[in-house]
Design a protein around this motif. Structure first.
Motif, PDB file in Angstrom:
ATOM      1  N   GLN A 177       1.238  -5.285  18.609  1.00 60.75           N
ATOM      2  CA  GLN A 177       2.154  -6.335  19.074  1.00 60.75           C
ATOM      3  C   GLN A 177       3.612  -5.933  18.837  1.00 60.75           C
ATOM      4  O   GLN A 177       4.479  -6.196  19.668  1.00 60.75           O
ATOM      5  N   TYR A 178       3.842  -5.293  17.718  1.00 61.92           N
ATOM      6  CA  TYR A 178       5.197  -4.824  17.389  1.00 61.92           C
ATOM      7  C   TYR A 178       5.122  -3.332  17.082  1.00 61.92           C
ATOM      8  O   TYR A 178       4.275  -2.901  16.299  1.00 61.92           O
ATOM      9  N   LYS A 179       6.020  -2.584  17.704  1.00 62.95           N
ATOM     10  CA  LYS A 179       6.069  -1.132  17.494  1.00 62.95           C
ATOM     11  C   LYS A 179       7.389  -0.803  16.812  1.00 62.95           C
ATOM     12  O   LYS A 179       8.456  -1.012  17.394  1.00 62.95           O
ATOM     13  N   LEU A 180       7.306  -0.311  15.585  1.00 66.01           N
ATOM     14  CA  LEU A 180       8.497  -0.114  14.770  1.00 66.01           C
ATOM     15  C   LEU A 180       8.680   1.374  14.494  1.00 66.01           C
ATOM     16  O   LEU A 180       8.003   1.942  13.615  1.00 66.01           O
ATOM     17  N   PRO A 181       9.571   2.044  15.204  1.00 66.71           N
ATOM     18  CA  PRO A 181       9.807   3.466  14.945  1.00 66.71           C
ATOM     19  C   PRO A 181      10.398   3.673  13.541  1.00 66.71           C
ATOM     20  O   PRO A 181      11.331   2.968  13.149  1.00 66.71           O
ATOM     21  N   VAL A 182       9.833   4.616  12.797  1.00 66.65           N
ATOM     22  CA  VAL A 182      10.290   4.898  11.432  1.00 66.65           C
ATOM     23  C   VAL A 182      10.240   6.402  11.196  1.00 66.65           C
ATOM     24  O   VAL A 182       9.683   7.159  12.005  1.00 66.65           O
ATOM     25  N   THR A 183      10.814   6.817  10.091  1.00 64.32           N
ATOM     26  CA  THR A 183      10.665   8.203   9.634  1.00 64.32           C
ATOM     27  C   THR A 183       9.869   8.186   8.338  1.00 64.32           C
ATOM     28  O   THR A 183      10.279   7.548   7.358  1.00 64.32           O
ATOM     29  N   LEU A 184       8.731   8.867   8.358  1.00 64.01           N
ATOM     30  CA  LEU A 184       7.936   9.010   7.136  1.00 64.01           C
ATOM     31  C   LEU A 184       8.503  10.163   6.335  1.00 64.01           C
ATOM     32  O   LEU A 184       8.893  11.185   6.896  1.00 64.01           O
ATOM     33  N   LYS A 185       8.579  10.014   5.037  1.00 74.21           N
ATOM     34  CA  LYS A 185       8.987  11.153   4.217  1.00 74.21           C
ATOM     35  C   LYS A 185       7.742  11.906   3.758  1.00 74.21           C
ATOM     36  O   LYS A 185       6.639  11.332   3.703  1.00 74.21           O
ATOM     37  N   LYS A 186       7.898  13.163   3.451  1.00 75.11           N
ATOM     38  CA  LYS A 186       6.760  13.946   2.967  1.00 75.11           C
ATOM     39  C   LYS A 186       6.313  13.388   1.624  1.00 75.11           C
ATOM     40  O   LYS A 186       7.129  13.054   0.772  1.00 75.11           O
ATOM     41  N   GLY A 187       5.009  13.261   1.433  1.00 75.41           N
ATOM     42  CA  GLY A 187       4.488  12.735   0.186  1.00 75.41           C
ATOM     43  C   GLY A 187       4.284  11.237   0.253  1.00 75.41           C
ATOM     44  O   GLY A 187       3.972  10.690   1.311  1.00 75.41           O
ATOM     45  N   LYS A 188       4.517  10.550  -0.875  1.00 66.41           N
ATOM     46  CA  LYS A 188       4.202   9.123  -0.959  1.00 66.41           C
ATOM     47  C   LYS A 188       5.223   8.263  -0.227  1.00 66.41           C
ATOM     48  O   LYS A 188       6.418   8.399  -0.437  1.00 66.41           O
ATOM     49  N   ASN A 189       4.717   7.396   0.627  1.00 64.78           N
ATOM     50  CA  ASN A 189       5.528   6.373   1.290  1.00 64.78           C
ATOM     51  C   ASN A 189       4.972   5.018   0.866  1.00 64.78           C
ATOM     52  O   ASN A 189       3.754   4.820   0.858  1.00 64.78           O
ATOM     53  N   THR A 190       5.868   4.081   0.556  1.00 65.80           N
ATOM     54  CA  THR A 190       5.398   2.745   0.184  1.00 65.80           C
ATOM     55  C   THR A 190       5.600   1.781   1.343  1.00 65.80           C
ATOM     56  O   THR A 190       6.602   1.847   2.065  1.00 65.80           O
ATOM     57  N   LEU A 191       4.625   0.911   1.513  1.00 70.07           N
ATOM     58  CA  LEU A 191       4.689  -0.110   2.573  1.00 70.07           C
ATOM     59  C   LEU A 191       4.504  -1.485   1.947  1.00 70.07           C
ATOM     60  O   LEU A 191       3.543  -1.713   1.201  1.00 70.07           O
ATOM     61  N   LEU A 192       5.405  -2.382   2.240  1.00 69.57           N
ATOM     62  CA  LEU A 192       5.298  -3.760   1.777  1.00 69.57           C
ATOM     63  C   LEU A 192       5.367  -4.676   2.995  1.00 69.57           C
ATOM     64  O   LEU A 192       6.279  -4.547   3.819  1.00 69.57           O
ATOM     65  N   VAL A 193       4.402  -5.562   3.125  1.00 70.01           N
ATOM     66  CA  VAL A 193       4.369  -6.526   4.230  1.00 70.01           C
ATOM     67  C   VAL A 193       4.436  -7.936   3.654  1.00 70.01           C
ATOM     68  O   VAL A 193       3.654  -8.283   2.766  1.00 70.01           O
ATOM     69  N   THR A 251       0.847  -1.190   0.000  1.00 70.65           N
ATOM     70  CA  THR A 251       0.000   0.000   0.000  1.00 70.65           C
ATOM     71  C   THR A 251       0.886   1.245   0.000  1.00 70.65           C
ATOM     72  O   THR A 251       2.116   1.155   0.190  1.00 70.65           O
ATOM     73  N   GLU A 252       0.248   2.361  -0.216  1.00 75.32           N
ATOM     74  CA  GLU A 252       0.964   3.643  -0.206  1.00 75.32           C
ATOM     75  C   GLU A 252       0.317   4.557   0.831  1.00 75.32           C
ATOM     76  O   GLU A 252      -0.894   4.479   1.068  1.00 75.32           O
ATOM     77  N   PHE A 253       1.144   5.404   1.423  1.00 76.36           N
ATOM     78  CA  PHE A 253       0.670   6.295   2.487  1.00 76.36           C
ATOM     79  C   PHE A 253       1.189   7.697   2.190  1.00 76.36           C
ATOM     80  O   PHE A 253       2.393   7.919   2.091  1.00 76.36           O
ATOM     81  N   GLU A 254       0.283   8.614   2.055  1.00 74.16           N
ATOM     82  CA  GLU A 254       0.630   9.999   1.727  1.00 74.16           C
ATOM     83  C   GLU A 254       0.810  10.788   3.031  1.00 74.16           C
ATOM     84  O   GLU A 254      -0.152  10.999   3.770  1.00 74.16           O
TER      85      GLU A 254
END
Lengths: 391, 370
Positions: free
Chosen positions: B321-337, B278-281
């Motif tokens: 259950q799992y907390k994963l600290p990340v840095t989101l970039k401005k605009g489109k972010n892609t997520l693959l699980v 999915t993608e996250f803006e």
């Protein structure tokens, strides 16, 4: 020698004398479950005192000298971990320390983050939690060191919760953190908290606890049992015919009785093990077996106590008790003691000509999932909310 | 290893970060503890000094917890408790200082929570006075107390058939609530009174994904095997899968808890691997947490970078259950699980699914810009 000098030396001698009566780890001396202290628990013990605990737990109490130590977990997601010290004499709280869990605290609702039993070398108390937080205090509650093993090894966890209790041998604390993902055992220097050794273990969830056989620590897993030199981590012997992952082995000075293919009696030797017998019909449930005199006792999954001949593994008799059981039996004065999940602490006389007999029950009226400690002729039992002395 | 620690626990362990805070040699030695027992010996010496401090220095020890890693915070916590034991005996617990420390949200959660716990034990009226102000606190653990108070208030009003008052109390509490149990209780309270509650939005679950399966996971080998989606996501591509063609299919969760269930489009398969994309803006570049619940083997990539993975099967699943600290970039972010199903045949090993949300460290949903 003046009276003052005599008093001084007597004062020094008290803790040393108390060592013989210590119950310093899960199932006491060597993990055998058997108290050989001079003062035995009587046949009809009663509640001497009870105190409230600040959180949940099914770790067992341990007793060092005149102090009882117990762990608990409280707060949101059991994120606050407690180590408590009580007077064995009257239950007065002597100190309490807490830490915040640094690892995952998720567990099955029946168990708790405070599942592993603490242990002591007589100078220090070591407490391990399912979150893989490991801490050492002196007996007065002063922090000596701490570790966050899930910070060190980020996938060393089990979403059902972990329960293996550490043992301390020859200035080494042996810790098992065995799970499906990053499975390992550690030998930790009791003085610094640093690793003496680290060993990869079978990638499979495992809730058993090590027993001490001679100078080796015997680590049980789904693959079998491995004898390890506590100072170096060097494997001394290995039994690879599989073993249970919940009930732990029984141990004497001569042999180890492993929940493996039923029950299997082993004599570890240099680089090998000799199998004395195997009894496939003997199937321990959650409770761990123990050896008393010339018999092996185990509680099967139906809450039936089974006595087997120690020399052959042949069944001698069965006794239905008031179960079910999650905690294991312990022995003192020739009797067995076990607490049911419903809180019935039962005293069993196994010495009769026929079958054993439940000779006394102390109704503690609380859910008890843990194993009693034995010291000073008393049993120390805990639930999620209480700690009892029964004498 | 240090990066993984940061990812899992949001720990600031950079050397420069520690050097910025000079609180005296005693605290510095404690704050320098690291993984595998590093620094324990020096910390042990420093701890004795800290634990012997006069009660008036308790807040200095609490302040030293700010910016410290979780191990160091536990060392300092033990020192505070030791000092507090003596302070109680002499009646010198610095209650006003502790209350001030709780109020100052610039402090980390760890010292504020410990100070609040001490007030609850030793000065319950002072703690009680602080409770209402904790509703929108940056520390989720402290919000619990304020939410609980409002939940009780709402339930009492409901019992008195004051619907308007109960709804107002429940809504106010829900705005601040970040704990699943409290949120569920508040949602039930509001729904019982005829109100609508959008739980996926409250939690920030990502509901719309593209799924592809089945790739193999025989002998659990799929967890480490690199399948095409890990090399690059092409939603129009088709691949040779396990016994059938693997194609991308759209999937939108209808579950209130954002469950992304591979069994729905692909059937109850075993020994297989699936992927979800999915993608996250994001409205801005920012720190965030990917929070995952999953009882299958899994890996998560953000913008093509592996965040974390775990090969445990069917030992349990829960929200966050799992907390994963990340840095989101401005605009489109892609997520693959990546989600692997194993070979077990018991009824309780059927699930092949996950839930994922994006939030801040408090658990407040970060919603996509669109």
């Amino acid at each position: 020698m003046t009276m003052k000098t005599i008093s001084f030396w007597l004062g020094l001698a008290v803790p040393m004398m108390a060592l013989a009566d210590d119950w310093s780890q899960f199932r006491g001396p060597n993990g055998s479950g058997v108290s050989e202290a001079a003062e035995q628990v009587r046949e009809t013990p009663e509640v001497a005192w009870e105190v409230a605990l600040p959180g949940r737990g099914l770790s067992c109490p341990i007793v060092v000298g005149d102090k009882v130590f117990v762990t608990a977990a409280s707060g949101n997601e059991q994120g606050t971990l407690h180590v408590l010290c009580f007077s064995a004499l009257n239950g007065d709280k002597m100190w309490e320390r807490t830490l915040r869990a640094t690892g995952r605290t998720m567990s099955h609702k029946k168990t708790s983050v405070a599942a592993p039993t603490p242990c002591s070398d007589g100078e220090r108390v070591f407490a391990l939690f399912s979150s893989n937080d490991l801490v050492a205090y002196d007996l007065q509650g002063n922090l000596l060191w701490l570790r966050g093993l899930m910070l060190d090894y980020t996938n060393a966890s089990n979403s059902l919760g972990m329960a293996s209790s550490p043992v301390v041998v020859k200035e080494t604390l042996v810790v098992q953190s065995e799970n499906d993902s990053e499975s390992l055992a550690l030998g930790i220097d009791v003085k610094t908290g640093g690793n003496r050794w680290k060993m990869e273990r079978p990638k499979a969830a495992n809730w058993t606890s090590a027993v001490v056989f001679g100078e080796t620590v015997a680590l049980q897993s789904s693959k079998g049992m491995t004898g390890v030199d506590p100072m170096t981590g060097k494997v001394q012997w290995n039994y690879a015919d599989g073993a249970a992952t919940i009930p732990s082995a029984a141990v004497t000075k001569k042999a180890i009785y492993v929940p493996s293919n039923g029950m299997t009696a082993l004599v570890p030797e240099a680089d090998s093990t000799t199998q004395l017998w195997r009894a496939e019909k003997l199937k321990p449930g959650t409770a761990s077996p123990l050896v008393l005199a010339e018999a092996l006792y185990l509680v099967n999954g139906s809450g039936v106590l089974v006595k087997a001949d120690l020399a052959t593994g042949d069944e001698v008799w069965k006794l239905r008790m008031k179960g079910p059981f999650s905690g294991s039996p312990v022995a003192s004065g020739g009797r067995l003691f076990i607490a049911s999940e419903q809180g019935d602490l039962q005293v069993i006389d196994p010495s009769g000509a026929g079958e054993g007999k439940v000779v006394h029950t102390v109704a503690l009226k609380d859910t008890i999932l843990s194993t009693p400690a034995v010291s000073g002729g008393a049993l120390f039992v805990r639930s999620d909310g209480k700690l009892w002395k029964v004498k | 290893m240090k990066r993984l620690i940061c990812l899992l626990f949001g720990v600031v362990v950079s050397v420069s970060g520690l050097a910025d805070v000079t609180l005296g040699g005693d605290f510095d030695a404690i704050r320098a503890v690291g993984i595998e027992g590093a620094g324990n010996a020096a910390a042990g010496v420093a701890w004795k000094e800290a634990a012997a401090a006069e009660p008036e220095k308790m807040t200095a020890i609490l302040n030293a917890m700010n910016g410290a890693n979780p191990l160091a915070q536990n060392w300092l916590r033990a020192a505070v408790e030791t000092v507090a034991d003596r302070a109680r005996k002499s009646g010198r617990l610095p209650e006003a200082d502790l209350a001030a420390l709780v109020k100052d949200t610039a402090n980390d959660t760890a010292p504020r929570l410990l100070a609040f716990e001490m007030l609850m034990q030793d000065a319950p009226k002072a703690a009680e006075a602080l409770r209402p102000g904790l509703l929108n606190d940056p520390a989720a653990e402290l919000r619990l107390f304020a939410v609980a108070e409002l939940l009780e208030e709402g339930q009492a009003l409901k019992a008195k058939e004051d619907k308007k008052g109960a709804v107002a109390a429940f809504k106010k509490a829900l705005d601040g609530a970040r704990d699943e149990e409290q949120i569920n209780a508040l949602a039930k309270g509001l729904r019982d009174l005829g109100e609508q509650v959008d739980l996926p939005k409250h939690f920030g679950f990502l509901m719309k994904w593209q799924l592809i399966a089945p790739f193999t996971n025989v002998d659990r080998g799929g967890f480490d095997q690199v399948f095409p989606p890990e090399v690059g996501v092409d939603l129009k591509a088709k691949y040779e899968g396990k016994g059938t063609e693997a194609v991308w299919v759209p999937f939108e969760s209808k579950d209130e808890y954002g469950m992304i269930d591979f069994n729905e489009p692909f059937g109850m398969l075993k020994e297989v691997t699936g992927y979800a994309y999915t993608e996250f803006e994001a409205a801005e570049e920012r720190q965030a947490e990917i929070r995952l619940g999953c009882k299958n083997g899994w890996k998560v990539w953000l913008n093509g970078e592996l965040v974390f993975g775990r090969d445990e099967y069917h030992r349990g699943m829960k929200l966050d259950q799992y907390k994963l600290p990340v840095t989101l970039k401005k605009g489109k972010n892609t997520l693959l699980v990546k989600c692997c199903q194993d070979e077990q045949t018991e009824q309780w090993t059927v699930e092949w699914r996950f839930q994922l949300r994006i939030c801040d460290a408090t658990g407040t949903a970060i919603l996509p810009k669109s």
